[in-house]
Scaffold this active site. Structure first.
Site, PDB file in Angstrom:
ATOM      1  N   HIS A 292       0.863  -1.190   0.000  1.00 21.01           N
ATOM      2  CA  HIS A 292       0.000   0.000   0.000  1.00 21.01           C
ATOM      3  C   HIS A 292       0.899   1.239   0.000  1.00 21.01           C
ATOM      4  O   HIS A 292       1.659   1.456   0.938  1.00 21.01           O
ATOM      5  CB  HIS A 292      -0.893  -0.029   1.237  1.00 21.01           C
ATOM      6  CG  HIS A 292      -1.920   1.050   1.274  1.00 21.01           C
ATOM      7  ND1 HIS A 292      -3.028   1.047   0.462  1.00 21.01           N
ATOM      8  CD2 HIS A 292      -2.008   2.174   2.015  1.00 21.01           C
ATOM      9  CE1 HIS A 292      -3.753   2.118   0.711  1.00 21.01           C
ATOM     10  NE2 HIS A 292      -3.161   2.823   1.649  1.00 21.01           N
ATOM     11  N   ASP A 294       0.543   5.099  -0.022  1.00 21.94           N
ATOM     12  CA  ASP A 294      -0.333   6.262   0.010  1.00 21.94           C
ATOM     13  C   ASP A 294       0.204   7.293  -0.973  1.00 21.94           C
ATOM     14  O   ASP A 294       1.365   7.700  -0.885  1.00 21.94           O
ATOM     15  CB  ASP A 294      -0.422   6.821   1.436  1.00 21.94           C
ATOM     16  CG  ASP A 294      -1.304   5.943   2.315  1.00 21.94           C
ATOM     17  OD1 ASP A 294      -2.383   5.557   1.843  1.00 21.94           O
ATOM     18  OD2 ASP A 294      -0.896   5.617   3.445  1.00 21.94           O
ATOM     19  N   ASP A 404      -8.126   0.974   2.351  1.00 18.27           N
ATOM     20  CA  ASP A 404      -7.770   1.928   3.404  1.00 18.27           C
ATOM     21  C   ASP A 404      -8.606   3.201   3.398  1.00 18.27           C
ATOM     22  O   ASP A 404      -8.172   4.214   3.924  1.00 18.27           O
ATOM     23  CB  ASP A 404      -6.273   2.282   3.236  1.00 18.27           C
ATOM     24  CG  ASP A 404      -5.748   3.094   4.405  1.00 18.27           C
ATOM     25  OD1 ASP A 404      -6.228   2.895   5.529  1.00 18.27           O
ATOM     26  OD2 ASP A 404      -4.860   3.938   4.194  1.00 18.27           O
ATOM     27  N   HIS A 617      -7.202   9.104  -0.805  1.00 15.99           N
ATOM     28  CA  HIS A 617      -7.899   8.937   0.476  1.00 15.99           C
ATOM     29  C   HIS A 617      -7.229   9.566   1.700  1.00 15.99           C
ATOM     30  O   HIS A 617      -7.757   9.424   2.808  1.00 15.99           O
ATOM     31  CB  HIS A 617      -8.235   7.466   0.729  1.00 15.99           C
ATOM     32  CG  HIS A 617      -7.049   6.568   0.923  1.00 15.99           C
ATOM     33  ND1 HIS A 617      -6.652   5.642  -0.001  1.00 15.99           N
ATOM     34  CD2 HIS A 617      -6.169   6.449   1.939  1.00 15.99           C
ATOM     35  CE1 HIS A 617      -5.592   4.993   0.441  1.00 15.99           C
ATOM     36  NE2 HIS A 617      -5.278   5.463   1.621  1.00 15.99           N
TER      37      HIS A 617
HETATM   38 ZN   LIG Z   1      -3.767   4.557   2.751  1.00 19.50          ZN
END
Ligand SMILES: [Zn+2]
Length: 1079
Positions: A292, A294, A404, A617
């Site tokens: 993941h 971000d 997430d 997000h």
């Molecule tokens: Zn995230």
């Protein structure tokens, strides 16, 4: 006679469970007893001579480091460095590199000792506590470093035998995996962090010792985690003791003996992928690697671009080393960045996509927020995402991947289905801190009844570590074991990137070995894709028929502050979304009307990509560091500005000159809304009196009225109050600026209730809540903040505008010694009784608070059990009571342009132009305005803010008038004059909808690949409805209903006449429908 010796003189003690279990910790510990245990044997040889003491000892120069410090916190591309800059400065272990966010390039010169030529591997072992990436001399990224968890670069085998000096480079980023916060990860970054070089060694690993480490870990974890009365638990403990007793630190040959013991538990095949080949039918846990990243969070976008290449280049190596390994990877934007920055690595990645090891997943442009973006934004996430995966890899994603994100709005299943996806994965709901979501595998149903098969990995993480507990949790925490027993295990270091480590893959082989050999641990499988996993669920559950369903939003009972934090990114997003709507509308109109018009597809796509990126997000929800908003807010302002400039140029081509500021009155006001919007007051003019615009028979062009409005607005003082009055409403405002009464003349009733609820002071009451959540300040606000607040009653009101077009009162309210709010409360005159009339509030806030939450209250005389909150393409109902803990959890909820509180006879809507947080409990409607968290951005929301909202009382319940009024409140009206007398206003008459008014035309655009117009409509209130859609003065050849990827679903009957072309449309409740009209 049996041989049964006498043990009287060799008594055996019964083992004390806790002591024998804890003793096992010593074997892998780096602590006090390291020299007696396995860590003492991890290295066969280590050359550690890049230290200052041996500076002059050139004979031993196996590792030499030279540095190029990049000036001004820049992040140059590798091609600007290798062969271009001089590496003049010598570096050593112990040197510190910094400050935060700076970059250093290290030229590493190594020579492998001749005596090491026969070893299986030689490693360069590097640890500077920050992120690094090895580049070869020909500029190819090969291996990431990330502090202690990833430190090794396996040197090319040929270097062991060619007796030469070799050079490679390390690009060092002075940030950790989680940015530059201190011990508190989400604290604002320390701008002056420095990173000390702890390791820069050549190393020959003891591979059998390392293998034994993984063996022991899994057997020890079995001894710890297996059920307390299982024989497998005690067998594991006994074997661990036997291994520890067989081990002699001074005799490396005992490692083989220890490994033989381990294989009694793990089986024979744990050193290869062949361990996976037994018992495939019993599989319960499907393991996929993931990383993941971000797209921005505790680091800026620019660092993400480097995290991508670091993470993925490293994973490509692991895919080569572990044939059973599959890596799933979302976010088309990240692939596009890799393609731009590292085309050769991208080509390598493409080969692994082709061999189905590197698996694109998700179908969206980024892993976006789903609460806040408008409906069309959600659609574009998939349009851009799926098209990218299709164009680049010939892959259509089947699974929407969003592990997430902070809650999932109720139309997502419908939009997924329209984007060709029928599966959905998340796990964030496991973070809810009030109720436990009851399902792991279920059908998730949208407002319109569309459904997707949803799985939430039972291990409750997308960054699992492949320990025995992760495997156990994947089954034991599964909440629908009665329906299906399989769980997906998503493993790999994440959030800041990284992905699985070699050790994680080794541990999985051993877990599989335990399942094969001893049992107790669920069967694990690597090698399947996420789609394979979902295919299996479908197969085992009669196409999901036997699974339970969940209808409506997946509300996250956490992170409710993200509807409000970082208000400027939210307001700039709302404005950009409306501007892009208009840009596509006018560009499509020009495409239809002007022969040879070049539709600005490239420009529009770039603006959309920026918009979609900023919906990531953490970005749009407000949970990033300050540095991210210094990029993202100007990016969104630029989207708006560029979009408006394009519109201006298109209008010019259509024959209209746009007037952006004026002292004389323009003739026309343009709108893209396809219904009669009623009168619009010109608020931007520097002229008095204000002028008033109304449409005559073309809804898209409003004409300046030569006369005063029929029903004027007035402001005056009466009985110690300031009064705003039209023929519809009489609004009484106290001298301190609170609304004491709103009387509705047409319905002969009072709108407010200042008698029965908590609020007895007045409407438009600002309240300042103490906002100190338990954790995650930018993300969270907690229910106890509702208990401690102050009401702001010290305002001063005065009459500001007296009518007749518009009448208003100016209220100046101190918030604290540092902060204040100025509000213009206004009411407009009108011509037609049918026009929706609102009381409008235009606010300017100077905001300098610490952990305070500003809301505005309207106590209203309405009683109902639920409120209708606008969401994308529909309405979400939430309760006005606290019956159950699920109702309590929704003390603050997300909405879009309006929230409507209606009973059978009458209702009140609150409209807004950029706010998302809301709540209604009892008789009190509360719109959330501003927050002031200090982590991770110490200056979040400080400074000036401008926003508008309105109260719209209405007869009856929620109706199309409210939906339309909210569109009008947000629409961007444009003043124009004709360029010449030949310009025809008829050319602007474009889209008309006759029939049920709850059907909304949400977007008009040119088709991506064809000379066709895409028209998107939706049913906004929840009931099967019909309308006739007309494109005025258009020559359309054929029409199809299509999905949001613009693929045909069905042919539609088309009628042409002198007016234009028409289609009949029938939509079911909350349906989103797209039509492709071919020119
Ligand atoms: Zn995230």
């Amino acid at each position: 006679m049996s041989c049964y010796p006498v043990y009287n003189n060799t008594p055996v003690a019964k083992q004390v469970d806790s002591i024998y279990e804890n003793h096992l910790d010593q074997f892998l510990s780096e602590g006090e007893y390291k020299k007696f245990n396995l860590p003492n044997l991890y290295d066969l040889h280590r050359i550690d001579n890049s230290i200052k003491d041996v500076e002059n000892d050139t004979a031993k120069g196996y590792v030499n480091l030279r540095v190029y410090p990049v000036p001004d916190l820049k992040r140059p591309n590798v091609h600007e460095i290798i062969g271009k800059v001089n590496f003049e400065q010598v570096a050593y272990k112990g040197d510190a590199f910094g400050p935060s966010w700076s970059t250093f390039w290290i030229q590493v010169e190594v020579r492998i000792p001749d005596s090491w030529s026969d070893y299986a591997e030689v490693i360069f072992d590097w640890d500077c506590g920050n992120e690094g990436l090895v580049y070869t001399e020909d500029c190819q990224p090969v291996q990431a470093f990330s502090g202690s968890e990833r430190t090794e670069y396996i040197l090319p085998k040929s270097w062991q035998t060619d007796h030469s000096i070799h050079i490679f480079y390390v690009e060092m980023a002075c940030n950790g995996m989680f940015g530059c916060g201190g011990t508190d990860q989400i604290a604002p970054p320390d701008p002056n962090r420095h990173f000390v070089l702890k390791k820069a060694d050549l190393l020959v690993p003891n591979l059998p010792a390392r293998a034994l480490r993984c063996d022991f870990m899994i057997i020890q974890q079995s001894a710890k985690e297996f059920p307390s009365r299982s024989w497998q638990k005690f067998r594991a403990r006994q074997l661990c003791h036997e291994i520890m007793n067989a081990f002699h630190p001074e005799d490396p040959s005992t490692i083989e003996e220890c490994r033989s013991l381990a294989k009694l538990y793990l089986g024979e095949h744990i050193d290869s992928e062949y361990v996976n080949e037994t018992n495939p039918n019993q599989t319960k846990v499907y393991a996929v690697g993931h990383c993941h990243i971000d797209t921005a969070w505790l680091w800026p976008f620019a660092e993400t671009r480097r995290k991508i290449v670091r993470s993925w280049a490293t994973q490509l190596n692991l895919l080569d080393r572990y044939p059973e390994y599959r890596f799933v990877c979302s976010q088309a934007q990240q692939y596009e960045w890799l393609k731009q920055d590292h085309p050769r690595t991208y080509e390598r990645l493409k080969k692994h996509v082709k061999s189905r090891q590197f698996l694109p997943v998700g179908g969206s442009w980024v892993e976006h927020d789903t609460n806040l973006p408008c409906g069309e934004s959600l659609i574009r996430q998939f349009l851009f995402g799926q098209r990218f995966f299709q164009d680049e890899f010939d892959v259509r994603c089947d699974t929407f991947w969003l592990p997430d994100t902070f809650g999932y709005s109720s139309q997502i299943p419908q939009i997924c289905r329209l984007a060709g996806m029928d599966r959905f994965l998340t796990q964030k709901l496991s973070w809810s801190n009030i109720n436990s979501f009851p399902h792991s595998t279920f059908n998730w149903v949208a407002l319109d009844g569309s459904q997707v098969l949803c799985h939430m990995p039972p291990a409750d993480t997308y960054t699992a570590d492949t320990n025995v507990t992760d495997i156990i949790h994947s089954v034991f925490q599964h909440k629908n074991l009665a329906n299906d027993q399989a769980g997906l295990l998503v493993f790999g270091i994440g959030d800041g990137g990284g992905g699985p480590t070699p050790e994680m893959l080794e541990k999985l082989r051993r877990c599989k070995g335990v399942a094969n050999t001893i049992g107790q641990l669920p069967e694990i499988k690597l090698g399947d894709s996420v789609d394979d996993f979902f295919d299996g669920v479908f197969k085992r559950t009669s196409n999901a028929a036997t699974l339970p369903s969940w209808v409506g939003e997946l509300y996250l009972e956490f992170h409710r502050g993200t509807y409000t934090t970082q208000s400027e990114i939210k307001s700039s997003m709302r404005k950009a979304e409306f501007s892009l709507h208009d840009l596509e509308y006018f560009a499509t109109l020009a495409f239809v009307r002007i022969p040879g018009f070049k539709y600005p597809v490239r420009e529009i796509n770039e603006l959309w990509k920026t918009t979609l990126l900023c919906q990531f997000h953490d970005v749009l929800p407000g949970s990033c560091i300050e540095m991210v908003y210094k990029d993202a807010i100007p990016m969104m302002h630029n989207v708006f500005r560029s979009s408006e400039l394009l519109i201006k140029a298109i209008l010019e081509q259509l024959g209209f000159r746009q007037i952006t500021s004026h002292t004389t009155l323009p003739d026309y006001l343009l709108t893209t809304l396809p219904w009669n919007v009623g009168g619009v007051v010109d608020e931007s003019a520097n002229t008095t009196p204000l002028s008033f615009y109304e449409s005559i028979d073309n809804p898209n062009i409003l004409v300046r009225s030569e006369n005063y409005v029929k029903h004027p607005a007035r402001a005056y003082e009466s009985n110690g109050c300031l009064v705003l009055r039209t023929d519809k409403f009489l609004v009484r405002i106290s001298k301190s600026g609170l609304i004491m009464s709103i009387h509705d003349f047409y319905n002969d009733r009072e709108v407010l209730d200042l008698k029965t609820g908590i609020n007895k002071t007045g409407a438009n009451q600002y309240v300042l809540l103490q906002d100190t959540p338990l954790s995650f300040p930018a993300w969270d606000t907690e229910i106890y903040s509702l208990d401690k607040y102050s009401i702001l009653t010290d305002g001063k009101a005065q009459i500001y505008e007296t009518g007749p077009t518009k009448a208003s009162v100016l209220v100046e309210t101190p918030i604290s010694e540092k902060s204040s709010i100025k509000t213009v409360i206004s009411i407009s005159g009108f011509n037609n009784d049918d026009d929706a009339s609102s009381i409008d509030f235009s606010c300017e806030v100077d905001w300098h608070e610490d952990y305070k939450f500003l809301k505005v209250e309207f106590p209203v005389d309405i009683h109902a059990e639920y409120v209708s909150y606008e969401t994308q393409f529909g309405i979400t109902h939430r309760p006005t009571h606290y019956n159950t803990s699920w109702d309590v959890a929704k003390f603050e909820v997300c909405h879009h342009k309006f929230a409507d509180y209606s009973d059978y006879n009458y209702g009140v809507s609150i409209l807004n132009d950029c706010k998302y947080g809301f709540s209604v409990h009892g008789n009190l409607m509360r719109l959330s305005l501003l927050r002031s968290p200090k982590q991770p951005d110490a200056h979040a929301d400080m400074g000036k803010h401008y926003f508008r909202y309105a109260i719209l009382p209405h007869k009856g319940g929620l109706s199309p008038q409210v939906v339309r009024a909210a569109y009008k409140f947000n629409s961007l009206f444009r003043f124009v004059n004709k360029n010449s007398i030949e310009t025809s206003v008829e050319a602007l008459d474009f889209v008309r909808v006759d029939g049920d008014e709850n059907i909304i035309v949400s977007n008009v655009k040119k088709a991506e690949d064809e000379d066709a117009i895409i028209l998107r409509l939706y049913e906004s209130l929840g009931g099967r409805s019909r309308c006739r859609l007309t494109l005025k003065n258009c020559d359309i050849k054929s029409v199809t209903k299509c999905n949001i990827l613009e693929e045909d679903i069905a042919q539609v009957n088309l009628q042409n006449d002198e007016e234009g072309c028409h289609i009949q449309i029938e939509l079911k409740a909350f349906e989103i429908a797209s039509f492709k009209m071919s020119l």
